[in-house]
Write a protein that holds these residues in place. Structure first.
Motif, PDB file in Angstrom:
ATOM      1  N   THR A 181       8.805   5.553  34.906  1.00  0.00           N
ATOM      2  CA  THR A 181       9.532   4.851  36.210  1.00  0.00           C
ATOM      3  C   THR A 181       8.659   5.796  36.903  1.00  0.00           C
ATOM      4  N   LEU A 182       7.910   7.211  36.775  1.00  0.00           N
ATOM      5  CA  LEU A 182       7.945   8.170  38.224  1.00  0.00           C
ATOM      6  C   LEU A 182       6.415   7.779  38.082  1.00  0.00           C
ATOM      7  N   THR A 183       5.857   7.610  37.013  1.00  0.00           N
ATOM      8  CA  THR A 183       4.356   6.970  37.259  1.00  0.00           C
ATOM      9  C   THR A 183       4.000   5.391  37.557  1.00  0.00           C
ATOM     10  N   ALA A 184       5.139   4.227  37.376  1.00  0.00           N
ATOM     11  CA  ALA A 184       4.892   2.822  38.570  1.00  0.00           C
ATOM     12  C   ALA A 184       5.521   3.276  39.960  1.00  0.00           C
ATOM     13  N   ARG A 185       5.572   4.223  39.732  1.00  0.00           N
ATOM     14  CA  ARG A 185       5.732   4.420  41.650  1.00  0.00           C
ATOM     15  C   ARG A 185       5.106   5.038  42.049  1.00  0.00           C
ATOM     16  N   SER A 186       3.402   5.398  41.563  1.00  0.00           N
ATOM     17  CA  SER A 186       2.757   5.982  42.217  1.00  0.00           C
ATOM     18  C   SER A 186       1.677   5.082  42.855  1.00  0.00           C
ATOM     19  N   THR A 187       0.956   5.654  43.842  1.00  0.00           N
ATOM     20  CA  THR A 187      -0.386   4.437  44.581  1.00  0.00           C
ATOM     21  C   THR A 187      -1.327   5.004  44.305  1.00  0.00           C
TER      22      THR A 187
END
Length: 448
Positions: free
Chosen positions: A336-342
């Motif tokens: 979930t954290l990496t999916a939100r990364s720009t």
């Protein structure tokens, strides 16, 4: 100039040969020679004196009549060993730049018998005595290493001694000028001036070998200093536990202060505004008074907005303490954290055994902070996050292809991560040369 140019050329083409040729002229080599020269007489005198004191103490201690005298001599020997250990630590620090932590101070017991018993059980004193006694053969080896330098330098002067000092063999002398070697079994003799250049060659080879002989002896000595004159593993462990306990307390206090500040400045203000708005609505709904629908609607909208914002702030605050995404495990939370990364992030996880919640929380926040650094400071085009388990440790590694140069104390938040990781006996390693890439490795135990 020609010699310097030759050395530079050798250094470019053969680093190993360059290191061998430069070793006799390095500051480190001469510092090690000075250490051996000073350490030999110091170790000889101190070790001999300590042997005498401890031997007399042990002998008297076995006697019923002089047992007290023997105990006092043993105590004096241990105090002497502590003092000599401090001198050797200082010598290594002054000449070689090797700083060894000072062992803990002696803690006396209660009463005369208690003090005597504590002195005789002084682990630091006994380990110091072990080093001082071991320094006797080690110091002798150091003197032998210095002999390599002396014989090498003396052999270099063989032509000068032959031509200027007149050290030619006397008529009827079958031996001639001795060719010195550090091997104590005698050596050949030189009986012609041309043979003195053989002595020069032997001296040059001896000088090239001398720094490595000295370094080998000094390395063994420094190992003994670290093993016997330092605080010891138990003392190091106690100090680490005290530091990590203090860090854990400070971290919990800082967390409580942040929660208090966020509640006071955020949700509490919103809830007070909601209460005030409801009071005003209540006053506007008094029977017998005209109803101002527009004003009531504005008050209701304001109360609703403040209540919604208060809920959002409370939800964010709770997420900062324990992210809900961790309920399904660390791999899903990191996904979930990496999916939100720009910045595009390649995630790989291999966590067959789920760590405790505290470890998962620390690992998640470390990944979040490091990914934030990648986005804000690195200028990276992509990043990688890998989580594995090996040898009872959870290993988190974050890599990016940015500009590098990451270091603690540069606004990166790394000091905070180091403190948080240390509270559970973890460690963090940062490798970030200028120009990149940057790799940060966090190792945590599976259980806090």
């Amino acid at each position: 100039m020609h010699m310097q140019d030759s050395l530079r050329s050798v250094a470019r083409h053969s680093p190993v040969l360059s290191a061998v040729l430069r070793a006799p002229f390095s500051r480190r080599a001469w510092a090690e020679v000075a250490y051996c020269l000073i350490g030999f007489p110091l170790g000889l005198v101190g070790g001999t004196l300590l042997v005498v004191v401890l031997a007399l103490g042990a002998g008297f201690a076995l006697s019923l009549v002089l047992a007290v005298v023997g105990a006092l001599l043993l105590i004096g020997g241990l105090r002497l060993a502590r003092g000599l250990g401090g001198v050797h630590r200082g010598l290594a620090g002054a000449l070689l730049g090797v700083r060894t932590a000072t062992p803990p101070a002696f803690r006396p017991g209660g009463g005369f018998v208690g003090r005597v018993d504590a002195r005789l059980r002084d682990g630091v004193g006994w380990r110091s005595a072990g080093y001082v006694l071991a320094k006797l053969p080690v110091g002798a080896l150091g003197a032998y290493a210095v002999l390599w330098w002396i014989t090498g330098l003396v052999n270099l002067t063989a032509p000068l001694r032959w031509a200027v000092l007149g050290q030619q063999p006397e008529p009827g002398d079958p031996d001639g000028m001795p060719l010195l070697t550090p091997i104590p079994f005698g050596g050949p003799h030189v009986d012609t001036f041309a043979g003195t250049w053989l002595a020069v060659l032997v001296g040059a080879v001896t000088l090239l070998c001398a720094p490595w002989v000295t370094r080998l002896v000094v390395a063994g000595d420094l190992w003994l200093i670290g093993a016997l004159l330092g605080p010891g593993r138990l003392a190091d462990r106690v100090r680490d536990l005290e530091e990590t306990r203090a860090l854990a307390v400070d971290d919990s206090v800082a967390l409580l202060r942040r929660v208090e500040r966020d509640l006071h400045d955020g949700a509490q203000v919103r809830l007070v505004a909601v209460a005030m708005g409801l009071d005003m609505i209540k006053e506007g709904l008094v029977e017998g008074q005209p109803l101002d629908v527009g004003r009531i609607r504005k008050l209701v909208d304001g109360a609703h907005r403040n209540a919604t914002e208060a809920l959002t702030e409370l939800r964010d605050l709770a997420r900062g303490i324990h992210p809900p995404v961790l309920d399904d495990g660390l791999p899903d939370a990191l996904a979930t954290l990496t999916a939100r990364s720009t910045v595009p992030v390649l995630l790989s996880t291999d966590v067959p055994v789920r760590p405790t919640p505290a470890i998962e929380t620390i690992a998640y926040f470390c990944a979040a902070e490091l990914l934030t650094n990648v986005i804000k400071h690195s200028g990276a085009r992509r990043a990688e996050i890998g989580v594995t388990q090996r040898d009872g440790l959870l290993r988190l590694q974050v890599t990016d292809d940015g500009r590098g140069g990451a270091a603690a104390g540069t606004g990166s938040g790394l000091p905070g991560l180091v403190q948080r990781v240390r509270t559970v006996d973890g460690r963090i390693d940062v490798h970030s040369p200028e120009g990149g890439p940057t790799t940060v490795t966090v190792e945590l135990p599976l259980r806090a």
